[in-house]
Enzyme design. Structure first.
Site, short mmCIF file in Angstrom:
data_model
loop_
_atom_site.label_atom_id
_atom_site.label_comp_id
_atom_site.label_asym_id
_atom_site.label_seq_id
_atom_site.Cartn_x
_atom_site.Cartn_y
_atom_site.Cartn_z
CB SER A 76 55.36 24.05 21.80
OG SER A 76 55.12 24.98 20.77
CG HIS B 181 56.22 29.43 22.38
ND1 HIS B 181 54.89 29.20 22.66
CD2 HIS B 181 56.67 28.31 21.75
CE1 HIS B 181 54.56 27.99 22.26
NE2 HIS B 181 55.62 27.43 21.68
#
Length: 276
Positions: free
Chosen positions: A63, A168
């Site tokens: 990430s 996400h």
């Protein structure tokens, strides 16, 4: 974390405080707006202190960690990476604030079939595929609680995570275009070392597009680990705070070596091709 950053990267810490408007480290648990710049700085401090001990064959970041990986491989300047981390945190915080009834659910011990079925049947999405039997769902809290009950009925563990949004997932869509606009104004260089994208599990092709789209795409960390192994990584080092990614290496690649930062002082650089 802040002590290492102050010792190793004092100018970066000063700029971080300016951009955030205050020291983010005491408030990392409160919001992704504080957590992202703090984690970026801490990870880069780890790389600054220990990166010379390895000659990586490839790097990857989970990430936000993709920004650190691009800085480590000289594709992105540190201050530019910091500003992106700060703005990314702000944009994702704003997107999650608009959806206060959403969150994330960790599934432990659920095979792929069960994880995908739980997501489909409860109208949530797979946000992180971290390792075999370790995935994270994102979506509305009511639906996640239903998925949690169903998971336990089918023999898996389910843990509602203490996060303030469905990261996400499509819920973050409002952050994508503003972040892409920021990326369009950042100078990027050819990376000195291969960097694997966590959202495609392939080497970055167009970081501006891939970094922006990663905000709404699942983190394919299991496949990213396999991609690192495929390009020759046999020894892995987690340069970020904590040991989460080091543990995930062991889950995904049981035969791989994992070094902690204290062990790097005894490693000759030529011996340490590593995925980060």
């Amino acid at each position: 974390m802040v002590d290492d950053v102050a010792r190793l990267l004092p100018e970066l810490l000063e700029r971080c405080i300016e951009l955030v408007g205050e020291d983010p480290f005491p408030r990392v648990a409160e919001s992704t707006r504080f957590a992202q710049p703090a984690i970026f700085c801490a990870s880069l401090a780890g790389w600054r202190e220990h990166g010379a001990s390895v000659r990586p064959v490839a790097l990857a970041g989970h990430s936000l960690g993709e920004l650190t990986a691009l800085v480590a491989t000289e594709a992105l300047e540190p201050l530019a990476g910091l500003e992106l981390a700060v703005r990314r945190g702000e944009l994702m915080d704003t997107a999650s604030s608009d959806r206060a009834d959403e969150g994330m659910l960790a599934l432990l011990g659920a095979d792929d079939e069960l994880a995908h079925r739980l997501a489909e049947q409860n109208d949530v999405v797979l946000a992180n595929d971290n390792a075999p039997g370790q995935v994270v769902l994102a979506g509305a809290l009511e639906q996640l609680r239903a998925a949690s009950r169903q998971a336990r009925e089918e023999g898996a563990r389910a843990i509602l995570l203490d996060v303030a949004g469905a990261f996400h997932s499509p819920s973050m869509a409002g952050a994508v275009e503003p972040f892409r606009a920021l990326l369009d104004n950042v100078e990027l260089h050819e990376p000195a070392t291969t960097v694997i994208s966590g959202s495609t599990a392939r080497p970055f092709g167009d970081p501006r597009v891939e970094l922006a789209e990663a905000i709404v795409r699942p983190v394919r960390w299991r496949e990213t680990m396999l991609a690192l192994a495929d390009v020759g990584a046999e020894t892995f080092v987690d340069f970020g705070p904590g040991e989460v990614l080091a543990r995930l290496v062991r889950r995904n690649l049981p035969d791989a070596a994992v070094l902690d930062l204290d062990e790097l002082s005894s490693v000759v650089p030529e011996e340490a091709g590593s995925g980060v």
